[in-house]
Design an enzyme around this catalytic site. Structure first.
Site, PDB file in Angstrom:
ATOM      1  N   SER A 397     -19.287   0.483   9.967  1.00  0.00           N
ATOM      2  CA  SER A 397     -19.124  -0.741  10.360  1.00  0.00           C
ATOM      3  C   SER A 397     -17.666  -1.198  10.451  1.00  0.00           C
ATOM      4  CB  SER A 397     -19.979  -1.481   9.171  1.00  0.00           C
ATOM      5  OG  SER A 397     -20.354  -2.981   9.619  1.00  0.00           O
ATOM      6  N   ASP A 514     -26.144  -1.243  12.187  1.00  0.00           N
ATOM      7  CA  ASP A 514     -25.165  -1.004  11.258  1.00  0.00           C
ATOM      8  C   ASP A 514     -24.937   0.228  10.666  1.00  0.00           C
ATOM      9  OD1 ASP A 514     -23.388  -1.552   8.923  1.00  0.00           O
ATOM     10  OD2 ASP A 514     -23.003  -3.446   9.994  1.00  0.00           O
TER      11      ASP A 514
END
Length: 664
Positions: A397, A514
């Site tokens: 991320s 993510d």
């Protein structure tokens, strides 16, 4: 793996020469995964071990505060002096590559030495005398590591690369290194039964010795190569076997049979790929040969691109590309691109290879965490200011976003400049692209990707100055995906696609979200690469830290005025990101899942930095400077431990930490 090792003629001859064949059935032979600790310093001794395959690290805390380390490979024995002396183990042994070890208990060891007293000199790993084993063509003495560097193309400056690698190996370890060059050149010394070893050894000012040997492909040369290496292994800690493009295939196969790792240099040409396929076909015809030791290293020059090359080589030869070596010293720096290290990348990559060979690579795992992840920039700045080289970064991320820019050669100061450009609401327009009728998410994420591409362009993983790994989550199976090839910006786009907030991202017909969902702190990614020393930067706060912050906020709430209370009320009603509202609730729920996963990952790191603050909010990109300062403080407070891991001298003696969780 155990069956494959025991069926190897080389290992069988070694065991036969040691008189251990009769001990195979009752003596435990086990496989050990990387990271396994065989025993620790001061543990009661009960058995010694013989390494049949793989590699281990031997470490001891010295009185001066710096750890003494040694690399143990096939043929090395450890623990025998402690067992015979009936004392505790005086070193810690950790498996650094998946290994097969033969365990010999105290009584069996004594019986073996009683029957064969001539082995007493060998069964002491500090002694570097050659093993008297006539049945084995080559059995390396303890603490000797044999590496092959082979070139498939005459266009590759492999002689210079070999010399640089030997020099870097000596400078990184301080150990004795010999580069043995096998070639057809007439100027080299012929390899025969009367090879003048001492007269041919040459030493230079780079701290390593050289030896040039002429080979012709004669059928008798395999045994002569083994005999020569047997003599050399007693004198040096590292043997770097260098086979040029002109070396005959017979000599190359003989060297492959003796080494623990083989780096094969090639260019992205049909001729080199064909040569690699021929080599793999030859090795497949030899059942005892371990083909997993082959590690292709692709050599580039200048601005040469390699898009699609990784997949091409893997599909054709069946083995993945291990490393990229770009000789960019002749490439001029780009005007208008500040702080981009280009010419130095070649020497830096040579040093990375040397640290890989010696088991000294340093990896950095950067966690997810939204704006909190900007603290990673501060950590990188402190590492750069103190000359600490990181061999690879794995990011998830926000950690992936930072890693991608760092991997392209930009430094921490430039990263800080980029982060500060969006510290006001007007700057957020560069990364926020709202969807009027959301179905899969409220943000497309395309603006964030475009902003990243303004910095790194269309860079692929093969173009990077520094190695990185990007983590995302497959939406269909919820498996972790580690991106190592292809377009970097697309991989980062997938890694930052927060589910429910951002639209999922499709890369090569697979949909991702993510990376923090599957692996918020990718320590395991580095461990699976064989990285020896790992620093984790965890920006995900623990429940204990959150409770402390809540207590502080309650105390502050009692002293606020009516205007502050009115602003807080309006903020909760009109700001979707405010505490207690939809987006905030969604992200806090995700963080709740990530906490335990990240804390478990911390157990696999050698050092954990926690740049936490009560003011930390996942969407607070307007205060980038605060988070960068937190990262700097966390790194500076533990700088001595970081230097100990990187083996950089400090002003005072420090011991290298092992699996310590440092709360910043």
């Amino acid at each position: 793996m155990i069956t494959r090792i025991l069926e190897s003629p080389k290992v069988r001859s070694v065991l036969r020469g040691l008189g251990l064949s009769r001990l195979l059935n009752p003596t435990p032979i086990d496989g050990y995964r990387r990271g396994t600790v065989i025993y620790q310093e001061d543990d009661p001794s009960s058995a010694c071990y013989l390494v049949l395959d793989g590699a281990c690290e031997s470490r001891r805390n010295s009185s001066g505060g710096k750890d003494e380390t040694a690399v143990l490979g096939p043929g090395d024995v450890f623990g025998e002096s402690d067992v015979l002396g009936e004392q505790g183990y005086h070193r810690t042994i950790r498996v650094t590559e998946d290994s097969v070890l033969l365990r010999i208990g105290r009584n069996r060891l004594r019986g073996l030495l009683h029957e064969r007293p001539e082995l007493s000199g060998y069964l002491n790993w500090k002694s570097r005398g050659p093993l008297p084993c006539p049945d084995s063509p080559f059995f390396p003495s303890p603490a000797c590591r044999v590496i092959l560097l082979a070139s498939l193309s005459p266009q590759i400056p492999d002689i210079g690369i070999g010399e640089k690698l030997a020099g870097a190996l000596h400078s990184e370890t301080g150990a004795s290194v010999l580069r043995v060059h096998f070639t057809k050149e007439e100027t080299a010394t012929p390899l025969d039964d009367r090879f003048p070893l001492d007269r041919c050894l040459q030493r230079n000012g780079s701290g390593f010795a050289s030896l040039s040997v002429r080979v012709t492909g004669d059928g008798k040369e395999a045994g002569r190569i083994g005999s020569l290496l047997s003599q050399l292994s007693g004198r040096f800690s590292y043997l770097l076997l260098h086979a040029g493009a002109d070396a005959p295939i017979e000599a190359l196969v003989s060297c492959l049979d003796q080494c623990s790792t083989a780096y094969v240099l090639l260019r992205q040409t049909p001729e080199d790929l064909y040569g690699l396929n021929l080599l793999m076909r030859e090795l497949r015809s030899l059942p005892h040969m371990d083909r997993s030791k082959i590690k292709p290293v692709v050599y580039f020059q200048g601005e040469e691109k390699a898009h699609g090359l990784c997949h091409w080589i893997e599909q054709s030869s069946g083995i993945p590309v291990h490393f990229f070596l770009r000789d960019s010293e002749a490439v001029p720096a780009e005007e208008g691109v500040p702080l981009k290290a280009r010419g130095a990348s070649f020497d830096a990559n040579i040093r990375r290879l040397a640290r890989e060979i010696s088991g000294r690579r340093l990896g950095l795992a950067l966690s997810s965490g939204g704006a909190r992840g900007l603290a990673h920039i501060g950590v990188l700045q402190v590492l750069e200011e103190n000359g600490i080289e990181v061999d690879v970064i794995a990011g998830s991320s926000m950690g992936a976003y930072v890693a991608s820019i760092w991997g392209c050669g930009y430094d921490g100061k430039f990263l800080e400049k980029l982060a500060l450009e969006i510290r006001n609401p007007w700057g957020l327009r560069h990364i926020v692209d709202l969807i009027l009728l959301p179905r899969q998410g409220f943000l497309r994420g395309e603006r964030a990707k475009r902003r990243l591409k303004q910095t790194i362009g269309d860079a692929h993983f093969s173009d990077l100055v520094r190695p990185i790994r990007i983590v995302a989550t497959r939406l269909d199976t919820l498996e972790r995906k580690v991106f190592t090839r292809g377009d970097v910006a697309s991989a980062v786009h997938a890694s930052i696609a927060i589910p429910g907030i951002c639209v999922p991202v499709t890369v090569e017909e697979v949909t991702y979200v993510d990376g923090g969902i599957a692996d918020p702190l990718p320590v395991d990614v580095l461990a699976e690469m064989g990285i020896d020393r790992i620093i984790a930067v965890n920006t995900i706060p623990t429940p204990e830290h959150i409770r402390e912050c809540m207590d502080v906020q309650r105390e502050m709430a009692g002293s606020t005025g009516c205007w502050s209370a009115l602003f807080s009320l309006l903020n909760r009603h009109f700001n979707l990101f405010a505490s207690g509202n939809m987006f905030d609730n969604m992200m806090r729920s995700l963080h709740g899942v990530q906490i335990r996963v990240a804390e478990t990952s911390c157990l696999g790191a050698d050092l954990v930095l926690r740049p936490h603050s009560c003011e930390g909010r996942w969407h607070d990109f307007a205060n980038a400077g605060i988070y960068i300062a937190l990262g700097r403080r966390a790194a500076e407070e533990h700088l001595a431990q970081i230097k100990a891991l990187a083996e950089i001298p400090t002003h005072g003696p420090t011991n290298a930490p092992h699996k310590m969780a440092a709360a910043a």
